[in-house]
Design a protein around this motif. Structure first.
Motif, PDB file in Angstrom:
ATOM      1  N   PHE A  89       0.669  -1.287  -0.116  1.00 52.27           N
ATOM      2  CA  PHE A  89      -0.002   0.024  -0.100  1.00 52.27           C
ATOM      3  C   PHE A  89       0.897   1.181   0.097  1.00 52.27           C
ATOM      4  N   GLN A  90       0.265   2.393  -0.590  1.00 49.84           N
ATOM      5  CA  GLN A  90       0.915   3.751  -0.640  1.00 49.84           C
ATOM      6  C   GLN A  90       1.352   4.166   0.799  1.00 49.84           C
ATOM      7  N   SER A  91       0.487   3.768   1.801  1.00 47.16           N
ATOM      8  CA  SER A  91       0.580   4.355   3.386  1.00 47.16           C
ATOM      9  C   SER A  91       1.352   3.403   3.893  1.00 47.16           C
ATOM     10  N   TYR A  92       2.054   2.261   3.390  1.00 50.93           N
ATOM     11  CA  TYR A  92       2.876   1.064   3.878  1.00 50.93           C
ATOM     12  C   TYR A  92       2.036   0.425   4.903  1.00 50.93           C
ATOM     13  N   ALA A  93       1.087   0.986   5.855  1.00 51.02           N
ATOM     14  CA  ALA A  93       0.296   0.222   6.904  1.00 51.02           C
ATOM     15  C   ALA A  93       1.212  -0.625   7.625  1.00 51.02           C
ATOM     16  N   LEU A  94       1.962  -0.123   8.189  1.00 47.44           N
ATOM     17  CA  LEU A  94       3.086  -0.669   9.396  1.00 47.44           C
ATOM     18  C   LEU A  94       2.233  -0.851  10.679  1.00 47.44           C
ATOM     19  N   PHE A  95       2.520  -1.838  11.350  1.00 48.47           N
ATOM     20  CA  PHE A  95       1.923  -1.943  12.891  1.00 48.47           C
ATOM     21  C   PHE A  95       2.869  -1.131  13.778  1.00 48.47           C
ATOM     22  N   PRO A  96       2.458   0.063  14.154  1.00 50.74           N
ATOM     23  CA  PRO A  96       3.155   0.726  14.881  1.00 50.74           C
ATOM     24  C   PRO A  96       3.523   0.349  16.201  1.00 50.74           C
ATOM     25  N   HIS A  97       3.066  -0.750  16.724  1.00 51.19           N
ATOM     26  CA  HIS A  97       3.416  -1.216  18.075  1.00 51.19           C
ATOM     27  C   HIS A  97       4.434  -2.466  18.078  1.00 51.19           C
ATOM     28  N   MET A  98       4.673  -2.815  16.656  1.00 49.94           N
ATOM     29  CA  MET A  98       5.617  -3.957  16.333  1.00 49.94           C
ATOM     30  C   MET A  98       7.067  -3.414  15.856  1.00 49.94           C
ATOM     31  N   THR A  99       8.009  -4.076  16.258  1.00 50.65           N
ATOM     32  CA  THR A  99       9.215  -3.928  15.803  1.00 50.65           C
ATOM     33  C   THR A  99       9.423  -4.415  14.340  1.00 50.65           C
ATOM     34  N   VAL A 100      10.446  -3.837  13.881  1.00 52.52           N
ATOM     35  CA  VAL A 100      10.683  -4.314  12.215  1.00 52.52           C
ATOM     36  C   VAL A 100      10.503  -5.481  11.970  1.00 52.52           C
ATOM     37  N   GLU A 101      11.234  -6.561  12.752  1.00 51.53           N
ATOM     38  CA  GLU A 101      11.212  -7.930  12.408  1.00 51.53           C
ATOM     39  C   GLU A 101       9.865  -8.549  13.011  1.00 51.53           C
ATOM     40  N   ARG A 102       9.434  -8.039  13.809  1.00 47.76           N
ATOM     41  CA  ARG A 102       7.621  -8.566  13.895  1.00 47.76           C
ATOM     42  C   ARG A 102       6.731  -8.210  12.881  1.00 47.76           C
ATOM     43  N   ASN A 103       6.982  -6.973  12.408  1.00 45.01           N
ATOM     44  CA  ASN A 103       6.187  -6.549  11.282  1.00 45.01           C
ATOM     45  C   ASN A 103       6.238  -7.418  10.079  1.00 45.01           C
ATOM     46  N   VAL A 104       7.653  -7.646   9.782  1.00 47.37           N
ATOM     47  CA  VAL A 104       8.121  -8.447   8.482  1.00 47.37           C
ATOM     48  C   VAL A 104       7.486  -9.925   8.877  1.00 47.37           C
ATOM     49  N   ALA A 105       7.406 -10.483  10.078  1.00 48.48           N
ATOM     50  CA  ALA A 105       7.431 -11.796  10.449  1.00 48.48           C
ATOM     51  C   ALA A 105       5.809 -12.009  10.630  1.00 48.48           C
ATOM     52  N   TYR A 106       5.090 -11.159  10.824  1.00 42.46           N
ATOM     53  CA  TYR A 106       3.520 -11.335  10.889  1.00 42.46           C
ATOM     54  C   TYR A 106       2.628 -12.137   9.922  1.00 42.46           C
ATOM     55  N   GLY A 107       2.988 -11.818   8.705  1.00 38.43           N
ATOM     56  CA  GLY A 107       2.402 -12.760   7.763  1.00 38.43           C
ATOM     57  C   GLY A 107       2.677 -14.113   7.596  1.00 38.43           C
ATOM     58  N   LEU A 108       3.841 -14.267   7.918  1.00 41.23           N
ATOM     59  CA  LEU A 108       4.202 -15.931   7.765  1.00 41.23           C
ATOM     60  C   LEU A 108       3.785 -16.274   9.307  1.00 41.23           C
ATOM     61  N   GLN A 109       3.750 -15.777  10.474  1.00 44.62           N
ATOM     62  CA  GLN A 109       3.097 -16.352  11.632  1.00 44.62           C
ATOM     63  C   GLN A 109       1.655 -16.801  11.411  1.00 44.62           C
ATOM     64  N   ARG A 110       0.836 -15.821  10.699  1.00 39.79           N
ATOM     65  CA  ARG A 110      -0.584 -15.980  10.367  1.00 39.79           C
ATOM     66  C   ARG A 110      -0.594 -17.280   9.708  1.00 39.79           C
ATOM     67  N   GLU A 111       0.378 -17.593   8.805  1.00 38.52           N
ATOM     68  CA  GLU A 111       0.189 -18.729   7.925  1.00 38.52           C
ATOM     69  C   GLU A 111       0.609 -19.967   8.800  1.00 38.52           C
ATOM     70  N   GLY A 112       1.084 -19.859  10.140  1.00 40.40           N
ATOM     71  CA  GLY A 112       1.315 -21.114  10.745  1.00 40.40           C
ATOM     72  C   GLY A 112       2.677 -21.804  10.591  1.00 40.40           C
ATOM     73  N   LEU A 113       3.609 -20.937  10.015  1.00 40.69           N
ATOM     74  CA  LEU A 113       4.897 -21.703   9.432  1.00 40.69           C
ATOM     75  C   LEU A 113       5.646 -21.610  10.852  1.00 40.69           C
ATOM     76  N   GLY A 114       6.539 -22.773  10.644  1.00 42.74           N
ATOM     77  CA  GLY A 114       7.171 -22.847  12.339  1.00 42.74           C
ATOM     78  C   GLY A 114       8.224 -21.707  12.444  1.00 42.74           C
ATOM     79  N   ARG A 115       8.586 -21.683  13.737  1.00 42.41           N
ATOM     80  CA  ARG A 115       9.601 -20.479  14.358  1.00 42.41           C
ATOM     81  C   ARG A 115      10.661 -20.451  13.630  1.00 42.41           C
ATOM     82  N   ALA A 116      11.330 -21.683  13.376  1.00 41.65           N
ATOM     83  CA  ALA A 116      12.757 -21.686  12.692  1.00 41.65           C
ATOM     84  C   ALA A 116      12.715 -21.053  11.412  1.00 41.65           C
TER      85      ALA A 116
END
Length: 356
Positions: A89-116
């Motif tokens: 999106f044009q606005s980037y739509a980042l989660f303000p309360h999350m760190t950079v790594e957590r913002n990037v990891a969010y979609g993968l975690q929602r898919e249920g991928l393993g932590r490693a």
């Protein structure tokens, strides 16, 4: 519509897509083919239909008719979250309360991928976009360019087959925007994902994309490489929208362009017979010299000279021309305001004023 040959291995096919909002045709029989690993741009003014087309591909708009195929599979029956497509999106739509790594990891975690696996993919993509040192920062502590990189990392970490970019650089200042244009092009080659960029900025589209679709009034006016768009525009709209140009209204008679006000002018020798045509001459294709030297197609008087650093722009008032002619010369100009000059050119193109 003029088009260059489409590269092999088509990934996305848009076939006769229509979308109306009341009496307004946002998309009017739009057809496009975009290749695997291509950087493709949708370019046009506000209201031309480019964002509606992007949202239709992403699944946020439902066309009234037509088909959108990805790798031969119909996308229109799938909700946005089930399409192998990501929209940045044009606005980037980042989660303000999350760190950079957590913002990037969010979609993968929602898919249920393993932590490693999540950790490995996040680390890889953050290194790719140059954010390894900023993993613990929150968006409020990032610059505009860094936020753009986080949004891009979040989009490509899911490894979509197609990444859609909606005016992604519009919020950045000019210097950072130019840097990120180079970065996006580099990343597109490195990650091997097809990019489709929506922009109204012609410089951005021409500098980044392999091919560009110019849109107006819900229709595709031309699909071509940046060089072909500039040198061989399909119609007057494309010629005016892409770059600066001098244009003369007239007709083509026996392969000769005849201006309504200035008579015969040098133009494309292969131009077909046209009662209403326009001769388009780019500023850098005009040769300017003192009128006392003799020769020249047109004579005029210099009314302004602007030094732009690597080039100079000279405005020349020509009797019979509706507007001053713009001439671009390398470095500093050898003429001054008030000089009588002659103009000549050999490179020009004749176009129709009709839209596709």
């Amino acid at each position: 519509m003029t088009a260059t040959p489409t590269p092999a291995a088509a990934l996305l096919e848009v076939v006769d897509v229509n979308r109306r909002f009341g009496d307004v045709a946002a998309l009017d029989d739009v057809s496009l083919t975009i290749a695997e690993n291509e950087f493709f741009a949708l370019l046009g003014p506000s209201g031309c239909g480019k964002t509606t087309l992007l949202r239709s591909i992403a699944g946020f708009e439902q066309p009234d008719s037509g088909a959108i195929l990805l790798g031969g599979d119909d996308l229109l029956g799938l909700p946005p979250n089930r399409r192998p497509v990501n929209l940045m999106f044009q606005s980037y739509a980042l989660f303000p309360h999350m760190t950079v790594e957590r913002n990037v990891a969010y979609g993968l975690q929602r898919e249920g991928l393993g932590r490693a696996e999540v950790r490995a993919r996040v680390d890889e993509v953050l290194e790719t976009v140059g954010l390894t040192a900023l993993t613990k920062r929150r968006p409020r502590n990032l610059s505009g360019g860094q936020k753009q990189r986080v949004a891009l990392a979040r989009a490509i970490v899911k490894r979509p087959r197609l990444l859609l970019l909606d005016e992604p650089l519009s919020a950045l200042d000019r210097k950072v925007r130019m840097e990120m244009q180079l970065e996006l092009k580099r990343l597109q080659h490195e990650v091997g994902i097809t990019f489709v960029l929506v922009t109204h900025d012609q410089e951005e589209a021409l500098s980044m994309a392999d091919r560009v679709a110019v849109m107006a009034d819900g229709r595709v006016q031309q699909v071509a490489t940046p060089v072909d768009l500039y040198r061989r525009p399909a119609n007057l709209f494309v010629a005016d929208f892409i770059g600066s140009s001098n244009r003369f209204a007239g007709r083509v008679d026996g392969g000769v362009f005849v201006s309504e006000l200035l008579g015969k002018l040098p133009g494309a020798t292969d131009a077909q017979q046209m009662e209403r045509a326009h001769l388009v001459v780019r500023p850098e294709d005009i040769r300017i010299f003192s009128s006392t030297d003799g020769g020249g197609t047109l004579q005029g008087r210099v009314i302004d000279v602007q030094f732009k650093g690597g080039s100079s722009h000279v405005a020349v008032d020509v009797a019979g021309a509706l507007t001053p002619l713009l001439v671009s010369v390398a470095g500093t100009a050898d003429v001054d305001r008030g000089d009588d000059v002659a103009l000549d050119w050999s490179a020009a193109v004749v176009v129709s004023e009709e839209l596709a």
